[in-house]
Design a protein around this motif. Structure first.
Motif, PDB file in Angstrom:
ATOM      1  N   LYS A 190     -41.361 -44.525  46.796  1.00 35.45           N
ATOM      2  CA  LYS A 190     -41.575 -45.096  48.131  1.00 35.45           C
ATOM      3  C   LYS A 190     -42.082 -44.051  49.110  1.00 35.45           C
ATOM      4  N   LYS A 194     -45.607 -43.957  51.088  1.00 35.52           N
ATOM      5  CA  LYS A 194     -45.632 -43.800  52.542  1.00 35.52           C
ATOM      6  C   LYS A 194     -46.458 -42.593  52.954  1.00 35.52           C
ATOM      7  N   ASN A 195     -46.350 -41.488  52.201  1.00 30.04           N
ATOM      8  CA  ASN A 195     -47.137 -40.287  52.490  1.00 30.04           C
ATOM      9  C   ASN A 195     -48.622 -40.553  52.341  1.00 30.04           C
ATOM     10  N   THR A 197     -50.040 -43.430  52.668  1.00 30.74           N
ATOM     11  CA  THR A 197     -50.445 -44.295  53.785  1.00 30.74           C
ATOM     12  C   THR A 197     -50.638 -43.484  55.070  1.00 30.74           C
TER      13      THR A 197
END
Length: 384
Positions: A190, A194-195, A197
């Protein structure tokens, strides 16, 4: 010998030409203190000027000017002192700065100091933010470790113990760590997504910033100066609002003190009012009791007045009989009492006779009952 005479002559001339001989020791001491204070001020101005020159011209490593002080005798020093009295004024005019220049340098130094203070404040805020982030991360890590320790204690140390052999089951321990590893892998995945994104968003923002720079929408130095001026104006307004806030806080504190005093007075008056109310209630109850007693007494007084009226009426209507009539009535009463006593005696005698007759009757009755019982006892004997 000639040298000593020339030295003595020169010292005598110096003593005659020295202007300090005209002043007292206290005045000289005061002048020395004033000179020391002036020297400190000049030294501070010189240091400020040196800093200003270093900032304007970084190649300057020392003082902008240096006055060599060669070694010389006291006589030459006194001679040079006499010569410098006439030349000092002209040299000072060339070396001293004007008041406007000093103000300009001081203003620039103040601005530089403010910028340095702002930078230090910004750096300290960044460090504080980083330290706060580290502390929050440490607290979060500590809470996670505490939670993991509690779960391990609950699920493995206490929940996975075999009651028969009193040991921890290895399969449950392995499963517990596998679940933890799987959850950690999921969290890493996750965070990786997220990184990625955030990296995409960062590239988009860089592209937008580059497009703005190409289109000329980027702020220039003038805009920054204007923003700085507006910021200073807003800071002044904030200071004014802070002063107003402090004044209002002082007013609020004074108002709070007055309110507390009025609250104390109100509490005292409330207690006094409660006491008076209770006293009024007790007085009203007492008054009601008194009214009731008054009504009862009035009724009794009315009855007593009625009885008194009747007695007065009877007293008014009472007529004393004649003496002969009274004597006759008294004699009749005596005869009647005598007759009553004789009849009472007769009644007592009759009662005594009645009791005797009843006793005789009881004896006769018992004797007849006994004879009858004997007859009943004799009849079965004759029949047999």
């Amino acid at each position: 010998m000639a040298d000593s005479e020339s030295i003595a002559a020169s010292s005598q001339m110096d003593n005659q030409d020295d202007p300090l001989n005209e002043y007292s020791s206290e005045e000289i001491d005061r002048m020395v203190k004033e000179l020391l204070t002036g020297n400190e001020v000049i030294e501070n101005e010189t240091l400020m000027f040196v800093k200003y020159l270093k900032r304007v011209d970084p190649n300057v490593t020392g003082a902008p000017f240096a006055v060599p002080v060669p070694s010389q005798s006291s006589h030459d020093t006194r001679v040079m002192r006499k010569r410098s009295r006439s030349k000092g004024s002209g040299v000072d005019k060339h070396l001293k700065l004007t008041a406007e220049q000093k103000c300009d340098i001081a203003q620039r130094e103040i601005e530089e100091l403010r910028e340095d203070i702002a930078k230090l404040k910004e750096d300290s805020e960044k460090k504080m933010d980083s330290f706060k982030a580290i502390i929050e991360e440490a607290d979060l890590r500590f809470s996670e470790l505490k939670k993991s320790s509690y779960e391990f204690e609950r699920d493995i140390v206490k929940g996975s113990v075999n009651t028969r052999i009193n040991r921890v089951i290895a399969e449950k321990v392995t499963r517990y760590f596998e679940d933890k590893q799987r959850a950690r892998d999921t969290l890493i995945e996750k965070l990786r997504l997220k990184n990625s994104t955030l990296k995409v968003q960062k590239k988009k923002l860089h592209l937008q910033l580059k497009q703005k720079e190409e289109m000329g929408e980027v702020l220039h130095e003038v805009d920054f100066q204007q923003l700085k001026i507006e910021n200073s104006q807003y800071l002044e307004k904030i200071d004014e609002r802070n002063q107003d806030l402090l004044r209002l806080k002082l007013m609020s504190g004074n108002t709070q003190q007055v309110l507390n005093s009025y609250k104390k007075k109100l509490q005292t008056l409330t207690l006094e009012s409660d006491r008076l109310h209770s006293e009024i209630t007790s007085r009203n109850d007492l008054l009601g009791k008194i009214d009731t007693e008054t009504e009862t007494v009035e009724a009794e007084r009315a009855k007593a007045e009625e009885v008194n009226r009747k007695l007065r009426q009877q007293l008014d209507d009472f007529r004393v009989p004649e003496v002969v009539e009274y004597v006759q009535e008294k004699a009749d009463l005596y005869e009647m009492n005598k007759t009553v006593k004789s009849w009472e005696r007769k009644v007592e005698i009759a009662e005594m006779a009645l009791r005797a007759n009843r006793k005789t009757w009881q004896q006769l009755k018992a004797a007849s009952h006994q004879q009858q019982q004997q007859l009943w006892n004799m009849e079965p004997i004759k029949m047999s």
